[in-house]
Design an enzyme around this catalytic site. Structure first.
Site, short mmCIF file in Angstrom:
data_model
loop_
_atom_site.label_atom_id
_atom_site.label_comp_id
_atom_site.label_asym_id
_atom_site.label_seq_id
_atom_site.Cartn_x
_atom_site.Cartn_y
_atom_site.Cartn_z
N ARG A 1 1.20 10.05 6.00
CA ARG A 1 1.35 8.62 6.27
C ARG A 1 2.63 8.02 5.69
O ARG A 1 2.76 6.81 5.57
CB ARG A 1 0.13 7.87 5.68
N LYS B 1 -2.18 -1.56 -3.91
CA LYS B 1 -3.06 -0.40 -3.86
C LYS B 1 -2.25 0.87 -3.90
O LYS B 1 -1.24 0.94 -3.19
CB LYS B 1 -3.85 -0.49 -2.54
N LYS C 1 0.85 -1.18 0.00
CA LYS C 1 0.00 0.00 0.00
C LYS C 1 0.89 1.23 0.00
O LYS C 1 1.67 1.45 0.92
CB LYS C 1 -0.90 -0.01 1.24
C1 PBG Z 1 -7.53 3.09 5.68
C2 PBG Z 1 -7.77 3.01 4.24
C3 PBG Z 1 -7.62 4.00 3.27
C4 PBG Z 1 -8.09 3.47 2.08
C5 PBG Z 1 -8.48 2.17 2.34
N1 PBG Z 1 -8.25 1.89 3.68
C6 PBG Z 1 -7.18 5.41 3.39
C7 PBG Z 1 -5.80 5.78 3.65
O1 PBG Z 1 -4.90 4.96 3.83
O2 PBG Z 1 -5.60 6.98 3.74
C8 PBG Z 1 -8.18 4.20 0.78
C9 PBG Z 1 -9.22 3.73 -0.14
C10 PBG Z 1 -9.54 4.64 -1.26
O3 PBG Z 1 -8.92 5.70 -1.47
O4 PBG Z 1 -10.48 4.29 -1.99
N2 PBG Z 1 -6.22 3.17 6.08
#
Ligand code: PBG
Length: 323
Positions: free
Chosen positions: A217, A248, A195
């Site tokens: 983050r 992702k 991620k």
């Molecule tokens: C929670 C999370 C996020 C997303 C999925 N789980 C947000 C982030 O990490 O800021 C993003 C999903 C999306 O943008 O559709 N941590």
């Protein structure tokens, strides 16, 4: 007499011929629809930056899940929008919170759809970070037991799949241990193994009110230029017990999906995130692109890159066969 040359157009002449030679297919059973669940009854709160997506109360989530099941969508992925937030995100494991309540209701009323629950603290913390803050940094090891509490609460409510998206180290091992100890040996883990710290989560953070109040983050999510690191993350999560791994966002990381596909043999999930969805809608609203075609082209690209399963806000439209 010219030299022989390749006549690739022969196989593109008709829709039937193109269908015969098509190499990549996407079926509704490979789709996961993300849903935002909140408190109340009969509440539908539109998310401005994500046309067609709403924050729904549990009764409407059940209706949506029924419809998704009826058009063949494989799973729903639930995100909670709590009424209140605090420092340590205690709402994440509240048994009567929106996510456990929705899981129980879907389990009861919608057979035939797999129920996935996102596990993270960012929707539940007042500061918006994915774990517990210690000074300005998110403390890895004190966050792990809190994530485990949330995972167990969702499994107890009836979730089939637990999807940790926090990017703390060791969380897959920790969650697997906690789930097994509580007897939830059949709850699968899909880890957000790869991620990235991405600009494409903006609309999601608007939806969940989870933009970090201070900082960002980048101390826990991955640095976008890296791909070998993605392989380390994916392998580590598989070794810790992940049943599937996720990459992702989707479209900017097709090479990463392909690389991970070639290095691990568990199913790979690609998440076409909120910003990708918003971007396509925004361009289409201006008449600059054709939305249905862009929807099919981008989701097919994720499958072609090597993803087995797609999480996408287009799940419903795709399964309904809109074109
Ligand atoms: C929670 C999370 C996020 C997303 C999925 N789980 C947000 C982030 O990490 O800021 C993003 C999903 C999306 O943008 O559709 N941590």
């Amino acid at each position: 007499m010219t030299a022989p040359f390749h006549r690739g157009r022969r196989l593109r002449q008709s829709a039937a011929m193109r269908g015969l030679v098509r190499e990549t297919h996407l079926s509704p059973s490979q789709l996961v629809a993300p849903l935002f669940v909140r408190s109340g009854t009969n509440v539908r709160e539109p998310i401005t930056s994500m046309p067609g997506q709403d924050r729904l109360s549990v009764d409407l989530i059940v209706e949506e899940a029924k419809h998704l099941a009826s058009v063949g969508v494989g799973a729903v992925l639930l995100f909670g929008i709590p009424d209140t937030k605090d420092d340590t995100g205690t709402g994440a494991w509240a048994e009567d919170g929106p996510v456990p309540t929705a899981i129980r209701a879907i389990r009861r009323e919608v057979p035939g759809i797999s129920i996935w629950a996102d596990v993270c603290l960012c929707e539940y913390t007042s500061h918006g970070h994915c774990g517990v803050l210690c000074g300005d940094t998110v403390d890895n090891d004190t966050t792990l037991p809190l994530l485990a509490k949330a995972a167990v609460a969702y499994a107890r409510a009836g979730a089939d799949v637990i999807a940790p998206s926090d990017m703390m180290d060791g969380r897959v091992a920790h969650l697997r241990g906690a789930l097994d100890e509580e007897g939830f040996v059949d709850a699968a883990i899909v880890s957000y193994a790869v991620k990235y710290a991405s600009a494409f989560y903006g609309p999601f953070r608007e939806a969940a009110g989870s933009t970090p109040q201070k900082g960002d983050r980048r101390g826990y999510q991955m640095d976008p230029p890296n791909v070998r690191e993605a392989l380390r993350e994916a392998r580590a999560d598989v070794a810790e017990g992940a049943d599937m791994v996720m990459v992702k966002p989707g479209l900017p990381y097709l090479d990463v999906i392909r690389a991970v596909r070639e290095h691990v043999d568990v199913p790979i999930v690609a998440y076409q995130v909120s910003g990708e969805y918003a971007m396509l809608h925004a361009a289409a609203e201006r008449g600059w692109i054709d939305l249905p075609r862009a929807m099919h082209e981008t989701t097919t690209a994720l499958r072609r890159a090597g993803a087995d399963i797609l999480i996408t806000y287009f799940a419903r439209a795709l399964a309904e066969g809109r074109s």
